[in-house]
Motif scaffolding. Structure first.
Motif, PDB file in Angstrom:
ATOM      1  N   GLY A   1       0.787  -1.220   0.000  1.00  0.00           N
ATOM      2  CA  GLY A   1       0.000   0.000   0.000  1.00  0.00           C
ATOM      3  C   GLY A   1       0.822   1.273   0.000  1.00  0.00           C
ATOM      4  N   GLY A   2       1.932   1.259  -0.712  1.00  0.00           N
ATOM      5  CA  GLY A   2       2.768   2.454  -0.764  1.00  0.00           C
ATOM      6  C   GLY A   2       3.782   2.558   0.357  1.00  0.00           C
ATOM      7  N   GLU A   3       3.704   1.695   1.344  1.00  0.00           N
ATOM      8  CA  GLU A   3       4.675   1.658   2.438  1.00  0.00           C
ATOM      9  C   GLU A   3       5.702   0.567   2.145  1.00  0.00           C
ATOM     10  OE1 GLU A   3       4.802   3.627   4.965  1.00  0.00           O
ATOM     11  OE2 GLU A   3       2.805   4.212   5.638  1.00  0.00           O
ATOM     12  N   VAL A   4       6.929   0.764   2.619  1.00  0.00           N
ATOM     13  CA  VAL A   4       7.974  -0.241   2.441  1.00  0.00           C
ATOM     14  C   VAL A   4       8.390  -0.784   3.801  1.00  0.00           C
ATOM     15  CG1 VAL A   4      10.293  -0.730   1.594  1.00  0.00           C
ATOM     16  CG2 VAL A   4       8.808   0.831   0.319  1.00  0.00           C
ATOM     17  N   ILE A   5       8.201  -2.077   3.969  1.00  0.00           N
ATOM     18  CA  ILE A   5       8.700  -2.780   5.146  1.00  0.00           C
ATOM     19  C   ILE A   5      10.129  -3.188   4.826  1.00  0.00           C
ATOM     20  CG2 ILE A   5       8.398  -4.776   6.666  1.00  0.00           C
ATOM     21  CD1 ILE A   5       5.424  -4.825   5.597  1.00  0.00           C
ATOM     22  N   ARG A   6      11.074  -2.692   5.602  1.00  0.00           N
ATOM     23  CA  ARG A   6      12.477  -2.962   5.326  1.00  0.00           C
ATOM     24  C   ARG A   6      12.907  -4.306   5.915  1.00  0.00           C
ATOM     25  NH1 ARG A   6      13.448   0.372   1.197  1.00  0.00           N
ATOM     26  NH2 ARG A   6      12.899   2.540   1.692  1.00  0.00           N
ATOM     27  N   ALA A   7      13.874  -4.924   5.275  1.00  0.00           N
ATOM     28  CA  ALA A   7      14.444  -6.160   5.803  1.00  0.00           C
ATOM     29  C   ALA A   7      14.923  -5.934   7.233  1.00  0.00           C
ATOM     30  CB  ALA A   7      15.597  -6.616   4.925  1.00  0.00           C
ATOM     31  N   GLY A   8      14.569  -6.865   8.122  1.00  0.00           N
ATOM     32  CA  GLY A   8      14.946  -6.749   9.528  1.00  0.00           C
ATOM     33  C   GLY A   8      13.905  -6.073  10.393  1.00  0.00           C
ATOM     34  N   GLU A   9      12.823  -5.585   9.795  1.00  0.00           N
ATOM     35  CA  GLU A   9      11.767  -4.953  10.590  1.00  0.00           C
ATOM     36  C   GLU A   9      10.717  -5.994  10.989  1.00  0.00           C
ATOM     37  OE1 GLU A   9      11.734  -0.299   9.296  1.00  0.00           O
ATOM     38  OE2 GLU A   9      10.449  -1.642   8.128  1.00  0.00           O
ATOM     39  N   GLY A  10      10.208  -5.828  12.191  1.00  0.00           N
ATOM     40  CA  GLY A  10       9.234  -6.764  12.713  1.00  0.00           C
ATOM     41  C   GLY A  10       7.836  -6.493  12.205  1.00  0.00           C
TER      42      GLY A  10
END
Length: 409
Positions: free
Chosen positions: A309-318
């Motif tokens: 939805g336009g947001e980026v969950i970065r690697a390593g984020e819970g």
């Protein structure tokens, strides 16, 4: 001189605490804060006990997509994993539900067969007898009585003990230690002691099964230990997982489901007056959707960047996938806050989705079908013996339910 503020840092600083509190007088509904977040967007930051600020995922479609995404890990030992509570000193052993493939798949395959639908259906007459016998004892005993102690807890405990090959005579021991393990408010030391108690108990049982195998699940694991396919400590960990999951979740669904039906007498009447297996099955699915007792969210961590939805969950984020509010997503379930036993609710995510979906769901469904089809018809005047406001709910546990449910008839 100007300064810039990272909007993600600002959102993290303002993140509300999770888990959130339910609204007073609404014990069956998810916290209102979750509904607000679901309406506002696909992702939001929340703050945990340790100060970390993982992403909260509230919408049904997003949760299903993430639970089936190989870029999402269930490994509790990965950096960034959003733990529910502090780890005990020295940690605890981790069973397969908190591991990734291929190790997760290797271990899970060892216990899949007993939970296959055909095997579970063959257990139905035995479960029916357990339910009928406990109702006989209920009717012959004191009135009023605590339904949790007299019925809701014994039913799944007897069933899982028979399946695993655990002596039911030891139920007080494993139930008390299970309560400590799933209580969010105990100290790490208390949790470690309770876990150690159960590991020691299952390890001793494993030794007995290795020496004298029987026709039960633990004996099957013991055979794999003897064959060198499984370490003995892994077998004990799997035994603890199956024992806790096998009685805690279903017991809470029996009691909480009964209380929800008391509060919706028109829906209770549907179950009391039917012998239609399709309606009974539908009722089980709807109650699972409506109540969703695993209310702390499924925990994951991203291993690669993921856009939603336009947001980026970065690697390593819970990630926390709040399944209780996903099951109330109005884009999937019409009038989601209404309990409707005739609804087709089979798409719910009470058992998760993807490779980590609940192994024991066929058994849980069958037990609940037997209970909901039997209890209210055999005791048609069953009703609460106290006001809703006086019933103690398990707000402090990772499994939601009631500590007591006084009933009369």
């Amino acid at each position: 001189m100007t300064s810039t503020v990272n909007p993600l840092d600002e959102r993290a600083a303002q993140a509300p605490e999770f888990p959130m509190a339910r609204a007073a007088g609404c014990p069956f509904d998810p916290p209102p804060g979750l509904r607000d977040m679901q309406q506002e967007g696909p992702l939001a930051r929340v703050s945990l006990w340790d100060g970390s600020t993982p992403w909260l995922v509230t919408r049904y479609a997003d949760q299903r997509a993430l639970l089936g995404d190989a870029r999402v890990s269930a490994d509790i030992n990965r950096p960034g994993y959003p733990r529910q509570a502090p780890m005990p000193p020295g940690g605890t052993g981790v069973s397969f539900i908190l591991k990734d493939d291929p190790e997760h798949a290797r271990l899970r395959r060892m216990v899949t067969a007993p939970f296959a639908i055909k095997r579970v259906e063959a257990m139905r007459p035995g479960v029916q007898k357990i339910v009928d016998d406990l109702i006989d004892e209920l009717l012959a005993g004191p009135n009023p009585v605590d339904l949790v102690e007299a019925f809701a807890l014994p039913v799944p405990s007897l069933v899982i003990c028979q399946l695993l090959g655990v002596p039911y005579a030891d139920h007080d021991f494993f139930q008390e230690n299970s309560k400590v393990i799933i209580n969010r408010n105990v100290t790490p030391e208390q949790r470690s002691t309770a876990h150690g108690n159960l590991i020691g108990y299952l390890d001793d049982l494993m030794g007995e099964k290795i020496a004298h195998p029987l026709d039960d699940l633990l004996s099957g694991l013991a055979g794999r230990v003897t064959a060198g396919e499984l370490a003995r400590d892994e077998a004990a960990q799997m035994g603890v997982l199956l024992l806790i999951a096998g009685h805690e979740t279903t017991a809470n669904m029996i009691a909480l489901g009964t209380l929800a039906l008391f509060e919706h007498p028109d829906q209770l009447a549907l179950l009391r007056e039917t012998d239609d297996p399709r309606l009974i099955s539908s009722a089980v699915e709807e109650l699972l959707r409506y109540l969703h007792i695993t209310h702390s969210g499924r925990r994951r961590v991203a291993v690669a960047d993921i856009e939603i939805g336009g947001e980026v969950i970065r690697a390593g984020e819970g990630l926390i996938l709040a399944n209780d509010i996903a099951n109330r997503d109005p884009g999937v379930f019409a009038e989601p806050d209404r309990l409707d036993l005739r609804r087709d609710a089979r798409r719910h995510v009470a058992f998760g989705f993807g490779v980590h979906q609940c192994l024991g769901q066929p058994l849980a469904r069958m037990e609940l079908q037997v209970v909901y089809n039997t209890l209210y018809r055999r005791i048609p005047t069953l009703r609460p013996a106290t006001e809703l406001e006086r019933i103690p709910f398990k707000h402090d546990g990772s499994v939601y339910g009631v500590y007591e449910l006084p009933v009369t008839w």
